[in-house]
Design a protein around this motif. Structure first.
Motif, PDB file in Angstrom:
ATOM      1  N   GLU A 185      63.012  33.245  74.252  1.00 53.23           N
ATOM      2  CA  GLU A 185      64.013  33.139  75.320  1.00 53.23           C
ATOM      3  C   GLU A 185      65.334  33.783  74.903  1.00 53.23           C
ATOM      4  OE1 GLU A 185      64.439  29.064  76.464  1.00 53.23           O
ATOM      5  OE2 GLU A 185      62.293  28.848  76.952  1.00 53.23           O
ATOM      6  N   ARG A 186      65.697  33.639  73.639  1.00 57.31           N
ATOM      7  CA  ARG A 186      66.955  34.243  73.165  1.00 57.31           C
ATOM      8  C   ARG A 186      66.880  35.769  73.218  1.00 57.31           C
ATOM      9  NH1 ARG A 186      69.151  31.771  67.672  1.00 57.31           N
ATOM     10  NH2 ARG A 186      70.942  33.028  68.266  1.00 57.31           N
ATOM     11  N   PHE A 187      65.716  36.319  72.875  1.00 53.13           N
ATOM     12  CA  PHE A 187      65.556  37.771  72.959  1.00 53.13           C
ATOM     13  C   PHE A 187      65.597  38.256  74.407  1.00 53.13           C
ATOM     14  CE2 PHE A 187      64.009  37.477  68.579  1.00 53.13           C
ATOM     15  CZ  PHE A 187      64.564  38.620  68.026  1.00 53.13           C
ATOM     16  N   GLN A 188      65.118  37.439  75.326  1.00 53.50           N
ATOM     17  CA  GLN A 188      65.155  37.806  76.738  1.00 53.50           C
ATOM     18  C   GLN A 188      66.581  37.857  77.273  1.00 53.50           C
ATOM     19  OE1 GLN A 188      62.550  34.666  78.072  1.00 53.50           O
ATOM     20  NE2 GLN A 188      60.770  36.024  78.273  1.00 53.50           N
ATOM     21  N   LYS A 189      67.461  37.024  76.685  1.00 54.13           N
ATOM     22  CA  LYS A 189      68.826  36.889  77.212  1.00 54.13           C
ATOM     23  C   LYS A 189      69.860  37.737  76.476  1.00 54.13           C
ATOM     24  CE  LYS A 189      67.998  32.104  78.674  1.00 54.13           C
ATOM     25  NZ  LYS A 189      68.295  30.678  78.380  1.00 54.13           N
ATOM     26  N   SER A 190      69.510  38.291  75.294  1.00 61.62           N
ATOM     27  CA  SER A 190      70.506  39.001  74.475  1.00 61.62           C
ATOM     28  C   SER A 190      70.090  40.442  74.205  1.00 61.62           C
ATOM     29  CB  SER A 190      70.704  38.278  73.139  1.00 61.62           C
ATOM     30  OG  SER A 190      71.141  36.957  73.330  1.00 61.62           O
ATOM     31  N   LYS A 191      71.074  41.286  73.949  1.00 65.51           N
ATOM     32  CA  LYS A 191      70.814  42.704  73.651  1.00 65.51           C
ATOM     33  C   LYS A 191      70.874  42.934  72.141  1.00 65.51           C
ATOM     34  CE  LYS A 191      72.368  44.551  78.084  1.00 65.51           C
ATOM     35  NZ  LYS A 191      73.298  45.479  78.778  1.00 65.51           N
ATOM     36  N   PHE A 192      69.855  42.450  71.458  1.00 63.05           N
ATOM     37  CA  PHE A 192      69.795  42.637  70.008  1.00 63.05           C
ATOM     38  C   PHE A 192      69.442  44.087  69.678  1.00 63.05           C
ATOM     39  CE2 PHE A 192      68.873  38.015  70.248  1.00 63.05           C
ATOM     40  CZ  PHE A 192      69.890  37.568  69.409  1.00 63.05           C
ATOM     41  N   ASP A 193      70.109  44.622  68.637  1.00 64.19           N
ATOM     42  CA  ASP A 193      69.817  45.976  68.164  1.00 64.19           C
ATOM     43  C   ASP A 193      68.743  45.985  67.082  1.00 64.19           C
ATOM     44  OD1 ASP A 193      71.906  47.858  69.461  1.00 64.19           O
ATOM     45  OD2 ASP A 193      73.076  46.132  68.817  1.00 64.19           O
ATOM     46  N   TYR A 194      68.714  44.918  66.267  1.00 63.46           N
ATOM     47  CA  TYR A 194      67.735  44.897  65.178  1.00 63.46           C
ATOM     48  C   TYR A 194      67.496  43.478  64.704  1.00 63.46           C
ATOM     49  CZ  TYR A 194      71.634  44.534  61.762  1.00 63.46           C
ATOM     50  OH  TYR A 194      72.734  44.141  61.037  1.00 63.46           O
ATOM     51  N   ILE A 195      66.370  43.323  64.016  1.00 65.96           N
ATOM     52  CA  ILE A 195      65.993  42.047  63.398  1.00 65.96           C
ATOM     53  C   ILE A 195      66.122  42.208  61.893  1.00 65.96           C
ATOM     54  CG2 ILE A 195      64.068  40.442  63.004  1.00 65.96           C
ATOM     55  CD1 ILE A 195      62.933  41.357  65.722  1.00 65.96           C
ATOM     56  N   ASN A 196      66.593  41.165  61.217  1.00 73.19           N
ATOM     57  CA  ASN A 196      66.690  41.175  59.756  1.00 73.19           C
ATOM     58  C   ASN A 196      66.302  39.794  59.254  1.00 73.19           C
ATOM     59  OD1 ASN A 196      67.763  40.882  57.049  1.00 73.19           O
ATOM     60  ND2 ASN A 196      68.954  42.720  57.411  1.00 73.19           N
ATOM     61  N   GLY A 197      65.398  39.725  58.273  1.00 73.41           N
ATOM     62  CA  GLY A 197      65.088  38.407  57.754  1.00 73.41           C
ATOM     63  C   GLY A 197      63.889  38.368  56.834  1.00 73.41           C
ATOM     64  N   TYR A 198      63.510  37.129  56.492  1.00 73.94           N
ATOM     65  CA  TYR A 198      62.401  36.896  55.577  1.00 73.94           C
ATOM     66  C   TYR A 198      61.103  37.431  56.177  1.00 73.94           C
ATOM     67  CZ  TYR A 198      65.497  33.439  53.309  1.00 73.94           C
ATOM     68  OH  TYR A 198      66.536  32.805  52.673  1.00 73.94           O
ATOM     69  N   THR A 199      60.338  38.125  55.353  1.00 71.88           N
ATOM     70  CA  THR A 199      59.085  38.718  55.797  1.00 71.88           C
ATOM     71  C   THR A 199      58.164  37.674  56.420  1.00 71.88           C
ATOM     72  OG1 THR A 199      59.275  40.264  53.948  1.00 71.88           O
ATOM     73  CG2 THR A 199      57.143  40.155  55.055  1.00 71.88           C
ATOM     74  N   SER A 200      57.988  36.536  55.756  1.00 76.66           N
ATOM     75  CA  SER A 200      57.028  35.534  56.224  1.00 76.66           C
ATOM     76  C   SER A 200      57.411  34.980  57.591  1.00 76.66           C
ATOM     77  CB  SER A 200      56.911  34.392  55.208  1.00 76.66           C
ATOM     78  OG  SER A 200      58.167  33.797  54.971  1.00 76.66           O
ATOM     79  N   ALA A 201      58.714  34.768  57.827  1.00 71.84           N
ATOM     80  CA  ALA A 201      59.162  34.225  59.113  1.00 71.84           C
ATOM     81  C   ALA A 201      58.946  35.234  60.237  1.00 71.84           C
ATOM     82  CB  ALA A 201      60.638  33.838  59.022  1.00 71.84           C
ATOM     83  N   ILE A 202      59.281  36.495  59.974  1.00 77.02           N
ATOM     84  CA  ILE A 202      59.112  37.534  60.997  1.00 77.02           C
ATOM     85  C   ILE A 202      57.625  37.760  61.279  1.00 77.02           C
ATOM     86  CG2 ILE A 202      59.484  39.988  61.498  1.00 77.02           C
ATOM     87  CD1 ILE A 202      62.146  39.720  59.903  1.00 77.02           C
ATOM     88  N   LEU A 203      56.804  37.677  60.229  1.00 72.50           N
ATOM     89  CA  LEU A 203      55.359  37.835  60.409  1.00 72.50           C
ATOM     90  C   LEU A 203      54.795  36.723  61.297  1.00 72.50           C
ATOM     91  CD1 LEU A 203      52.687  39.252  59.675  1.00 72.50           C
ATOM     92  CD2 LEU A 203      52.592  37.800  57.632  1.00 72.50           C
ATOM     93  N   LEU A 204      55.237  35.485  61.091  1.00 71.90           N
ATOM     94  CA  LEU A 204      54.766  34.382  61.929  1.00 71.90           C
ATOM     95  C   LEU A 204      55.201  34.566  63.378  1.00 71.90           C
ATOM     96  CD1 LEU A 204      55.321  31.337  59.558  1.00 71.90           C
ATOM     97  CD2 LEU A 204      53.140  32.112  60.460  1.00 71.90           C
ATOM     98  N   PHE A 205      56.414  35.069  63.584  1.00 70.16           N
ATOM     99  CA  PHE A 205      56.888  35.334  64.947  1.00 70.16           C
ATOM    100  C   PHE A 205      56.045  36.441  65.588  1.00 70.16           C
ATOM    101  CE2 PHE A 205      60.312  37.155  67.846  1.00 70.16           C
ATOM    102  CZ  PHE A 205      60.137  36.179  68.813  1.00 70.16           C
ATOM    103  N   ALA A 206      55.699  37.460  64.793  1.00 74.99           N
ATOM    104  CA  ALA A 206      54.856  38.552  65.303  1.00 74.99           C
ATOM    105  C   ALA A 206      53.480  38.024  65.710  1.00 74.99           C
ATOM    106  CB  ALA A 206      54.723  39.645  64.247  1.00 74.99           C
ATOM    107  N   LYS A 207      52.925  37.112  64.915  1.00 80.54           N
ATOM    108  CA  LYS A 207      51.618  36.528  65.258  1.00 80.54           C
ATOM    109  C   LYS A 207      51.715  35.701  66.537  1.00 80.54           C
ATOM    110  CE  LYS A 207      49.742  36.473  60.548  1.00 80.54           C
ATOM    111  NZ  LYS A 207      49.373  35.652  59.368  1.00 80.54           N
ATOM    112  N   PHE A 208      52.835  35.006  66.710  1.00 82.40           N
ATOM    113  CA  PHE A 208      53.058  34.258  67.946  1.00 82.40           C
ATOM    114  C   PHE A 208      53.103  35.205  69.148  1.00 82.40           C
ATOM    115  CE2 PHE A 208      56.411  33.209  71.031  1.00 82.40           C
ATOM    116  CZ  PHE A 208      55.897  32.053  71.592  1.00 82.40           C
ATOM    117  N   LEU A 209      53.819  36.322  69.022  1.00 80.11           N
ATOM    118  CA  LEU A 209      53.894  37.305  70.105  1.00 80.11           C
ATOM    119  C   LEU A 209      52.508  37.851  70.445  1.00 80.11           C
ATOM    120  CD1 LEU A 209      57.076  39.227  68.886  1.00 80.11           C
ATOM    121  CD2 LEU A 209      56.943  37.807  70.942  1.00 80.11           C
TER     122      LEU A 209
END
Length: 437
Positions: A185-209
């Motif tokens: 929901e936050r990505f739907q509402k905001s104009k983010f230019d890039y993501i930065n963070g821990y590999t494992s957390a971003i990977l879990l979010f990617a699997k959710f997507l």
């Protein structure tokens, strides 16, 4: 005229970013043919400075000059586990330095320092690398997949830094599907230019997507890039993240105590920072290995006057590519820095690096805690093995248990065991968190 938020945040904290950026530009103008001379002069210059101005380092070296670089002793993390004030160079106090704590992801935490110019130079390096990919730290909005201190002061301080640094934090202490929906929901509402963070957390979010048959770029069209850091990135994980998010994934390798170590260019070459660091790959006898061969990553910070980081063993194993040059070393492979995920009985997923925030609550500037590892043995059980001069007091144990409840979850059982030595992997490195379920 829009504010330069990145510069402003550093200037407010008295870090001379303009001077640092000018020096970085000057270093980058040095021709390849002269670059080896630059590195040679800078590494002996910082060595001589600390031998003359730092009693801790002079005592560690057991001599006050060296003719050959290979004779300079390798500095291990264990040697830095003592009070910071005993390790500072002459004329440096807490009031005129930057002080930080290592993540302890290697299992060996300590408190470190940089002088203000050195810290600004590190950030100038980050700004330069991000610009390779069209990211401007003064203007680009970051979706930050990191943890955050949960105590009131630490939390407010971090959120203020986020606000003036154009970062919006996604709290990764709970990565259940319900929290992922909120992220979306936050990505739907905001104009983010890039993501930065821990590999494992971003990977879990990617699997959710993927499970929702969504691509994040379609939900948030402003996204340009995803930068992963702190943990190892495997080929198949990169492919999954790029597919689910819809933007290139760039691998960043850094350490808080030395700054940016390597950063991928647009061709996925992992370019080593040779401007303010000197990176060596050494064998078990502390001798340099030829490019293309595996060894220990050992780093010299060329501009840190406040605290010696000279031939400092970062705790990782890596390989420099045979196409490396003194000016443009290329990291072919980095071994280590993998991180498990804790899975709780209620379905909550917690990245292993969360335990950095747990242990940070008891890392004190006295060098008592030498090493620690955390293992999950059952969905509601954890074991902490540690090496320290004195056993944890009841107060320290209570603080750890409160931190685990705050960062990980409630109703968890934790067993503590003090040991003389901890088990290491075959490379000699500790892994701070391991899941055994």
């Amino acid at each position: 005229m829009p504010l330069n938020w990145f510069k402003l945040s550093l200037q407010l904290n008295k870090f001379p970013i303009n001077r640092a950026q000018k020096l970085l530009d000057k270093i980058r103008e040095i021709p390849e043919d002269n670059y080896e001379d630059y590195l040679e002069s800078k590494k002996f210059e910082i060595l001589d400075f600390h031998l003359k101005n730092n009693s801790f380092y002079r005592e560690f070296c057991e001599k006050d000059n060296f003719e050959k670089w290979e004779e300079v002793p390798v500095l291990q993390k264990a040697e830095l586990q003592q009070k910071l004030k005993t390790r500072l160079s002459k004329n440096f106090k807490k009031r005129n330095i930057y002080v930080g704590k290592t993540s302890g992801s290697s299992g060996e935490p300590f408190i470190f320092a940089k002088d203000r110019f050195c810290h600004a130079l590190s950030w100038a390096g980050f700004q330069d690398r991000y610009q390779w990919h069209g990211i401007d730290l003064n203007k680009s909005l970051q979706a930050r997949f990191y943890g955050i201190p949960l105590d009131l002061y630490g939390n407010l301080q971090e959120r203020f830094k986020d606000r003036i640094s154009l970062r919006r934090r996604f709290n990764i202490f709970d990565l259940s599907d319900g929290k992922m929906e909120i992220f979306l929901e936050r990505f739907q509402k905001s104009k983010f230019d890039y993501i930065n963070g821990y590999t494992s957390a971003i990977l879990l979010f990617a699997k959710f997507l993927k499970s929702r048959k969504l691509q994040l770029k379609e939900v948030c069209p402003s996204l340009k890039l995803c930068i992963v850091t702190s943990e190892r990135l495997f080929k198949e994980d990169r492919e999954l993240i790029e597919s689910a998010i819809g933007v290139p994934v760039i691998n960043e390798y850094g350490a808080s105590e030395v700054g940016l170590i390597a950063f991928e260019d647009e061709h996925k070459n992992w370019i080593v920072n040779s401007e303010d660091l000197y990176v060596e790959i050494l064998d078990e006898n502390n001798k340099p290995v030829p490019n293309g061969q595996e060894g220990r990553v050992v780093i010299t910070s060329l501009y840190n006057l406040a605290h010696p980081m000279i031939r400092y063993d970062i705790g990782d194993t890596g390989i420099l590519s045979e196409k490396s040059t003194p000016k443009t070393p290329v990291l072919q492979k980095l071994i280590g820095r993998t991180n498990d995920v804790a899975r709780l009985a209620n379905g909550k997923l917690v990245p292993g690096l969360t335990f950095y925030y747990v242990t940070k609550t008891i890392i004190e500037d006295n060098g008592n805690i030498k090493e620690f590892v955390v293992a999950q043995t059952e969905p509601d059980k954890f074991k902490i093995d540690y090496v320290s001069e004195k056993a944890f007091t009841e107060n320290q144990i209570e603080r750890i248990l409160r931190a685990i409840e705050k960062y990980v979850g409630k109703d968890l059982k934790v067993l503590f065991e003090r040991k003389e030595v901890l088990d290491r992997d075959k490379s000699g490195k500790l892994k701070q968190f391991t899941s055994r379920i």
